[in-house]
Design a protein around this motif. Structure first.
Motif, PDB file in Angstrom:
ATOM      1  N   PRO A  65       0.732  -1.708  -0.190  1.00 60.91           N
ATOM      2  CA  PRO A  65       0.032   0.122   0.214  1.00 60.91           C
ATOM      3  C   PRO A  65       0.692   1.332  -0.014  1.00 60.91           C
ATOM      4  O   PRO A  65       2.058   1.159   0.634  1.00 60.91           O
ATOM      5  N   HIS A  66       0.357   2.534  -0.411  1.00 58.93           N
ATOM      6  CA  HIS A  66       0.700   3.623  -0.573  1.00 58.93           C
ATOM      7  C   HIS A  66       2.601   3.256  -1.259  1.00 58.93           C
ATOM      8  O   HIS A  66       2.904   4.127  -0.375  1.00 58.93           O
ATOM      9  N   GLN A  67       2.163   3.207  -1.941  1.00 58.58           N
ATOM     10  CA  GLN A  67       3.691   3.113  -2.553  1.00 58.58           C
ATOM     11  C   GLN A  67       3.761   3.619  -3.928  1.00 58.58           C
ATOM     12  O   GLN A  67       4.425   3.067  -5.440  1.00 58.58           O
ATOM     13  N   THR A  68       2.866   4.518  -4.540  1.00 57.62           N
ATOM     14  CA  THR A  68       2.762   5.021  -5.986  1.00 57.62           C
ATOM     15  C   THR A  68       3.306   6.462  -5.707  1.00 57.62           C
ATOM     16  O   THR A  68       2.896   6.794  -5.274  1.00 57.62           O
ATOM     17  N   LEU A  69       3.323   7.138  -7.144  1.00 62.78           N
ATOM     18  CA  LEU A  69       3.676   8.241  -6.964  1.00 62.78           C
ATOM     19  C   LEU A  69       2.825   9.379  -6.497  1.00 62.78           C
ATOM     20  O   LEU A  69       3.074  10.724  -5.950  1.00 62.78           O
ATOM     21  N   ALA A  70       0.998   8.381  -7.338  1.00 59.05           N
ATOM     22  CA  ALA A  70       0.131   9.478  -6.111  1.00 59.05           C
ATOM     23  C   ALA A  70       0.473  10.333  -4.698  1.00 59.05           C
ATOM     24  O   ALA A  70      -0.258  10.734  -4.085  1.00 59.05           O
ATOM     25  N   ASP A  71       0.726   8.258  -3.475  1.00 59.89           N
ATOM     26  CA  ASP A  71       1.192   8.185  -2.424  1.00 59.89           C
ATOM     27  C   ASP A  71       2.083   9.505  -2.196  1.00 59.89           C
ATOM     28  O   ASP A  71       1.800  10.354  -1.264  1.00 59.89           O
ATOM     29  N   LEU A  72       2.722   9.742  -3.276  1.00 60.68           N
ATOM     30  CA  LEU A  72       4.140  10.531  -2.833  1.00 60.68           C
ATOM     31  C   LEU A  72       4.076  11.796  -2.671  1.00 60.68           C
ATOM     32  O   LEU A  72       4.255  12.456  -1.312  1.00 60.68           O
ATOM     33  N   HIS A  73       2.918  11.911  -3.665  1.00 63.40           N
ATOM     34  CA  HIS A  73       3.105  13.369  -3.950  1.00 63.40           C
ATOM     35  C   HIS A  73       1.324  14.035  -2.706  1.00 63.40           C
ATOM     36  O   HIS A  73       1.468  15.050  -1.949  1.00 63.40           O
ATOM     37  N   GLU A  74       0.752  13.020  -2.171  1.00 62.60           N
ATOM     38  CA  GLU A  74      -0.194  12.927  -0.740  1.00 62.60           C
ATOM     39  C   GLU A  74       0.488  13.226   0.073  1.00 62.60           C
ATOM     40  O   GLU A  74       0.568  14.571   1.169  1.00 62.60           O
ATOM     41  N   VAL A  75       1.537  13.189   0.902  1.00 61.52           N
ATOM     42  CA  VAL A  75       2.294  12.514   1.912  1.00 61.52           C
ATOM     43  C   VAL A  75       3.561  14.200   1.126  1.00 61.52           C
ATOM     44  O   VAL A  75       4.234  14.080   2.812  1.00 61.52           O
ATOM     45  N   ALA A  76       3.398  15.101   0.525  1.00 62.84           N
ATOM     46  CA  ALA A  76       4.487  15.569  -0.025  1.00 62.84           C
ATOM     47  C   ALA A  76       4.301  16.805   0.605  1.00 62.84           C
ATOM     48  O   ALA A  76       5.577  17.349   1.790  1.00 62.84           O
ATOM     49  N   ALA A  77       3.159  17.029   0.973  1.00 65.65           N
ATOM     50  CA  ALA A  77       2.404  18.371   1.517  1.00 65.65           C
ATOM     51  C   ALA A  77       2.581  18.369   3.925  1.00 65.65           C
ATOM     52  O   ALA A  77       2.922  19.270   4.515  1.00 65.65           O
TER      53      ALA A  77
END
Length: 235
Positions: A65-77
């Motif tokens: 779970p939570h290992q996609t580029l979309a997840d990276l964008h989500e946690v970036a902030a």
């Protein structure tokens, strides 16, 4: 001393990461898929989530779970890890794999021998204060090289080369009593070290001890089996 936490460090880093995403045309956090797990807001819930993830890993049904580029964008902030790990630097012991978690889920701290020193203790305190993570896991593992090197140094009466000696010196008081006990000396010493490092957290940090007394934080020791992939609690 100025208040360097309570959002100051993380907001600065988060803003920089978000700005980089805008410059490269990355999708904002709101565009990524929402997380579906129940928030692990209690120590018991956090531990159950980790152990369930390990069972998936062991059984060959990991979800990654939570290992996609979309997840990276989500946690970036901003990040909200539900557990803090103190693990060994061994390349075979990666918490996100072992517990089937992903970006933003775990606040990892890794050093040979999973030794709690002042820098690591500050890192743990920061994570507890900043994110309110309810669980700390001291994660040792089978056939630990740092423990084995310490046993070899004690038995041979020789020192370890370079800065490896610092690791051996830190582990020696924990490992040495295990040499005279029955059973597998390396595994006995690994378990003793897990217990000792977990105890160090509250013995040396009133901040962590206070959260434990309040029921807001639990500190557990665990051992990873290199052959099976299973994580078991060490009491």
């Amino acid at each position: 001393m100025p208040d360097l936490s309570r959002r100051s460090l993380l907001l600065t880093g988060g803003a920089a990461a978000l700005g980089a995403g805008l410059l490269t045309g990355a999708a904002p956090a709101s565009a990524s898929r929402p997380r579906t797990e129940e928030p692990a807001v209690t120590p018991a819930a956090a531990l159950a989530r980790l152990l369930a993830g390990n069972q998936r890993f062991v059984s060959g049904h990991a979800r990654h779970p939570h290992q996609t580029l979309a997840d990276l964008h989500e946690v970036a902030a901003g990040q909200h890890p539900f557990a803090i790990t103190i693990g060994c630097a061994d390349s075979r012991v990666s918490p996100e794999f072992l517990f089937d978690q992903g970006l933003g889920d775990l606040f990892d701290n890794r050093v040979a021998g999973n030794i709690v020193d002042d820098l690591l203790l500050g890192s743990i305190e920061f994570a507890v204060e900043e994110f309110g993570s309810p669980l700390v896991v001291v994660l040792g593992h089978e056939r630990c090289g740092a423990v084995t090197a310490t046993i070899d140094a004690i038995e041979s009466g020789t020192g370890a080369p370079g800065h490896i000696g610092t690791i051996v010196d830190a582990l020696r008081p924990i490992v040495e009593p295990e040499l005279s006990r029955p059973g597998d000396v390396v595994d006995n010493a690994v378990r003793a070290n897990i217990r000792a490092q977990a105890a160090e957290l509250t013995a040396r940090s009133e901040l962590l001890a206070g959260h434990v007394r309040a029921g807001e934080l639990r500190i557990v020791g665990a051992r990873y089996d290199l052959d099976t992939g299973r994580v078991a609690l060490v009491r």
